[in-house]
Design a protein around this motif. Structure first.
Motif, short mmCIF file in Angstrom:
data_model
loop_
_atom_site.label_atom_id
_atom_site.label_comp_id
_atom_site.label_asym_id
_atom_site.label_seq_id
_atom_site.Cartn_x
_atom_site.Cartn_y
_atom_site.Cartn_z
N ASN A 313 0.86 -1.18 0.00
CA ASN A 313 0.00 0.00 0.00
C ASN A 313 0.89 1.23 0.00
O ASN A 313 1.79 1.36 0.85
N THR A 314 0.67 2.11 -0.93
CA THR A 314 1.48 3.32 -1.03
C THR A 314 0.66 4.52 -0.53
O THR A 314 -0.45 4.75 -0.99
N VAL A 315 1.23 5.24 0.41
CA VAL A 315 0.59 6.45 0.93
C VAL A 315 1.46 7.65 0.59
O VAL A 315 2.68 7.52 0.41
N LEU A 316 0.85 8.81 0.50
CA LEU A 316 1.57 10.03 0.16
C LEU A 316 1.71 10.91 1.40
O LEU A 316 0.73 11.14 2.11
N ILE A 317 2.91 11.39 1.63
CA ILE A 317 3.19 12.27 2.78
C ILE A 317 3.70 13.60 2.25
O ILE A 317 4.65 13.64 1.46
N HIS A 318 3.06 14.69 2.69
CA HIS A 318 3.46 16.01 2.21
C HIS A 318 4.84 16.37 2.75
O HIS A 318 5.12 16.24 3.94
N LYS A 319 5.74 16.81 1.87
CA LYS A 319 7.10 17.16 2.26
C LYS A 319 7.19 18.65 2.63
O LYS A 319 7.51 19.00 3.77
N LYS A 320 6.93 19.53 1.67
CA LYS A 320 7.07 20.97 1.90
C LYS A 320 6.44 21.72 0.74
O LYS A 320 5.99 21.12 -0.25
N ASN A 321 6.37 23.03 0.90
CA ASN A 321 5.90 23.95 -0.15
C ASN A 321 4.45 23.66 -0.54
O ASN A 321 3.68 23.13 0.25
N CYS A 322 4.10 23.98 -1.77
CA CYS A 322 2.70 23.97 -2.20
C CYS A 322 2.11 22.56 -2.15
O CYS A 322 2.65 21.62 -2.72
N ARG A 323 0.96 22.43 -1.48
CA ARG A 323 0.30 21.14 -1.34
C ARG A 323 -0.44 20.74 -2.62
O ARG A 323 -0.80 19.58 -2.77
N ARG A 324 -0.65 21.68 -3.52
CA ARG A 324 -1.38 21.37 -4.75
C ARG A 324 -0.47 20.71 -5.79
O ARG A 324 -0.96 20.13 -6.75
N ASP A 325 0.83 20.80 -5.59
CA ASP A 325 1.79 20.24 -6.53
C ASP A 325 2.17 18.83 -6.07
O ASP A 325 2.73 18.64 -4.98
N LEU A 326 1.86 17.81 -6.89
CA LEU A 326 2.13 16.43 -6.51
C LEU A 326 3.61 16.13 -6.35
O LEU A 326 3.99 15.14 -5.70
N ARG A 327 4.47 16.96 -6.90
CA ARG A 327 5.91 16.75 -6.73
C ARG A 327 6.34 17.00 -5.29
O ARG A 327 7.44 16.61 -4.90
N ASN A 328 5.49 17.63 -4.52
CA ASN A 328 5.81 17.91 -3.12
C ASN A 328 5.28 16.85 -2.17
O ASN A 328 5.29 17.05 -0.94
N TRP A 329 4.80 15.74 -2.71
CA TRP A 329 4.31 14.63 -1.88
C TRP A 329 5.24 13.43 -2.05
O TRP A 329 5.58 13.06 -3.16
N ARG A 330 5.65 12.85 -0.92
CA ARG A 330 6.57 11.71 -0.96
C ARG A 330 5.80 10.40 -0.86
O ARG A 330 5.06 10.19 0.11
N PRO A 331 5.95 9.49 -1.83
CA PRO A 331 5.26 8.19 -1.73
C PRO A 331 6.01 7.25 -0.78
O PRO A 331 7.23 7.09 -0.89
N ILE A 332 5.29 6.64 0.13
CA ILE A 332 5.85 5.67 1.06
C ILE A 332 5.12 4.34 0.87
O ILE A 332 3.90 4.28 0.99
N ALA A 333 5.87 3.30 0.55
CA ALA A 333 5.28 1.97 0.35
C ALA A 333 5.25 1.22 1.67
O ALA A 333 6.29 1.06 2.32
N LEU A 334 4.06 0.78 2.08
CA LEU A 334 3.90 0.02 3.31
C LEU A 334 3.94 -1.46 2.96
O LEU A 334 3.05 -1.99 2.30
N VAL A 335 4.99 -2.14 3.41
CA VAL A 335 5.23 -3.54 3.08
C VAL A 335 4.72 -4.41 4.22
O VAL A 335 4.77 -4.03 5.40
N ASN A 336 4.23 -5.62 3.88
CA ASN A 336 3.75 -6.54 4.90
C ASN A 336 4.88 -6.92 5.86
O ASN A 336 6.05 -7.04 5.47
N ALA A 337 4.53 -7.14 7.12
CA ALA A 337 5.52 -7.40 8.16
C ALA A 337 6.31 -8.68 7.88
O ALA A 337 7.53 -8.73 8.11
N ASP A 338 5.65 -9.74 7.38
CA ASP A 338 6.37 -10.99 7.13
C ASP A 338 7.41 -10.83 6.02
O ASP A 338 8.49 -11.42 6.06
N SER A 339 7.11 -9.99 5.03
CA SER A 339 8.08 -9.70 3.97
C SER A 339 9.27 -8.93 4.54
O SER A 339 10.43 -9.18 4.16
N LYS A 340 9.00 -7.99 5.45
CA LYS A 340 10.08 -7.23 6.08
C LYS A 340 10.97 -8.15 6.91
O LYS A 340 12.20 -7.97 6.96
N ILE A 341 10.38 -9.13 7.57
CA ILE A 341 11.16 -10.07 8.39
C ILE A 341 12.14 -10.84 7.51
O ILE A 341 13.32 -11.00 7.85
#
Length: 403
Positions: A313-341
């Motif tokens: 699951n990928t969520v977007l986290i606002h980094k800085k500056n204008c919130r209307r510009d998608l370049r200012n949002w950082r995508p974070i991929a949430l990986v399942n715990a067993d895969s991380k292990i």
């Protein structure tokens, strides 16, 4: 309320408050707003139920039943479970957790309604007319309400990511503000389309614009195979000895899995299966760890991973500056715990030998090395060069032109 705003009112109720917080009742008003509609999100395990002996017993009994002759995997063993069967087992565990959580939530809601109604009933009696049993019951109900409120605040503190607070602290407003602040920062109310620049205000428009932007961003460029070979042709060969290679690919042990499970942090967002590290910690003495160890070994041997490990699951986290510009949002991929292990087990092994093939001046991403060392070394060299230059200037005599 202003008369022009009455149409926004959709809910109103009065709720007794825990006595340790206030002697007033809570007036709750819900209003309709113009914010975009949100989807249901994805399910995440409520880690509070992990402390329940009943829940723990249910999970352990289910895992044992799965491999009985009457169970869904009676034809195999935990160590021989294939990837598809493993994903099916995780789905069953997820469904069991969801059903238990929903059942507990209904019981809590019913119990809370009973407590509130009894408090209201007894509170209507004049204090001087209350009997001793009624007074004791009221005190007991208020204590129970306090306990429920503390549990709710604990959950709110976890969701607001408060890492430190005093024992028993009941700063409801602080937790609520922090949670709302995090939610507000993560909310997209309006963005500009990456292609047309047109403002997107509805949920459908925002989703379409976001999908378009990240589809373009994550689409790989075609690189000629000749350039790839040219780039890799100078890669050194035979960096590791045969013993070191075998150490990296030897079968994964149950103890390695347990070491990673117990060293994993709590309160981390899980992947789309909703199962966090705390679940594996709670059932580390069950056959669940044997099943996970087997899956990791199959993946290591066959280079084929469970389908659920391919999904994030990928969520977007606002980094800085204008919130209307998608370049200012950082995508974070949430990986399942067993895969991380599994990844962490391999990472721990690689760390044992990685220093043999990574140059000593590469200070990042190697255990025992710190990227700040290079910055500190650069500053020291600059300071040394500056001092050396000053000394040279002092030693050089100044020549004056003769008239």
């Amino acid at each position: 309320m202003d008369h022009d705003s009455h149409h926004l009112l959709n809910h109103l109720k009065v709720t007794p408050s825990p006595p340790s917080l206030t002697d007033h009742s809570i007036l709750t008003i819900s209003l309709e707003t113009g914010a975009p509609d949100h989807g249901p999100g994805w399910w995440k395990l409520n880690t509070n139920i992990l402390a329940s002996p009943t829940f723990q017993r249910n999970i352990r009994d289910f895992l044992e039943f799965c491999f009985n002759p009457e169970g869904p995997f009676g034809h195999t063993t935990p160590k021989l479970l294939d990837h598809d069967e493993y994903d099916s087992l995780k789905y069953m565990l997820r469904k069991l957790c969801m059903d238990y959580s929903a059942k507990q939530q209904r019981k809590k809601k019913k119990h809370l309604l009973y407590i509130n109604s009894e408090i209201n009933r007894i509170s209507e009696i004049i204090p001087t007319a209350r009997t001793s049993p009624q007074q004791q019951l009221l005190q007991s109900l208020l204590t129970e309400l306090d306990k429920i409120e503390l549990e709710r605040l604990e959950g709110q503190a976890i969701r607001s990511r408060i890492l430190w607070r005093e024992q028993g602290e009941k700063s409801t407003a602080y937790f609520f503000r922090t949670l709302k602040s995090r939610q507000a920062k993560a909310q997209m109310t309006s963005i500009d389309h990456p292609h047309t620049g047109v403002s997107c205000d509805t949920t459908t428009e925002i989703l379409e614009a976001t999908t378009t932007f990240y589809k373009d961003l994550f689409t790989p460029s075609d690189i000629p195979i000749t350039e790839t070979r040219s780039f890799l042709q100078h890669t050194p060969a035979n960096v590791f000895s045969e013993e070191e290679k075998q150490e990296c690919i030897r079968p994964i042990l149950r103890d390695e899995i347990l070491d990673v499970v117990n060293s994993s942090p709590n309160q981390k967002a899980p992947g789309n299966d909703g199962i966090p590290f705390e679940f594996y910690k709670t059932f580390q003495n069950s056959i669940l760890i044997d099943i996970l160890t087997s899956q990791c070994n199959q993946t290591l041997k066959k280079a084929h991973i469970p389908e659920s490990w391919n999904s994030t699951n990928t969520v977007l986290i606002h980094k800085k500056n204008c919130r209307r510009d998608l370049r200012n949002w950082r995508p974070i991929a949430l990986v399942n715990a067993d895969s991380k292990i599994f990844s962490k087990v391999l990472s721990n092994r690689i760390q044992q030998t990685i220093s043999l093939c990574i140059d000593q001046y590469q200070t990042g991403f190697v255990r025992g090395r710190y990227i700040a060392d290079n910055a500190a070394a650069a500053l020291l060299l600059m300071e040394h060069a500056e001092r050396t230059q000053k000394k040279k200037k002092k030693r050089t005599p100044t020549l004056h032109a003769s008239s």
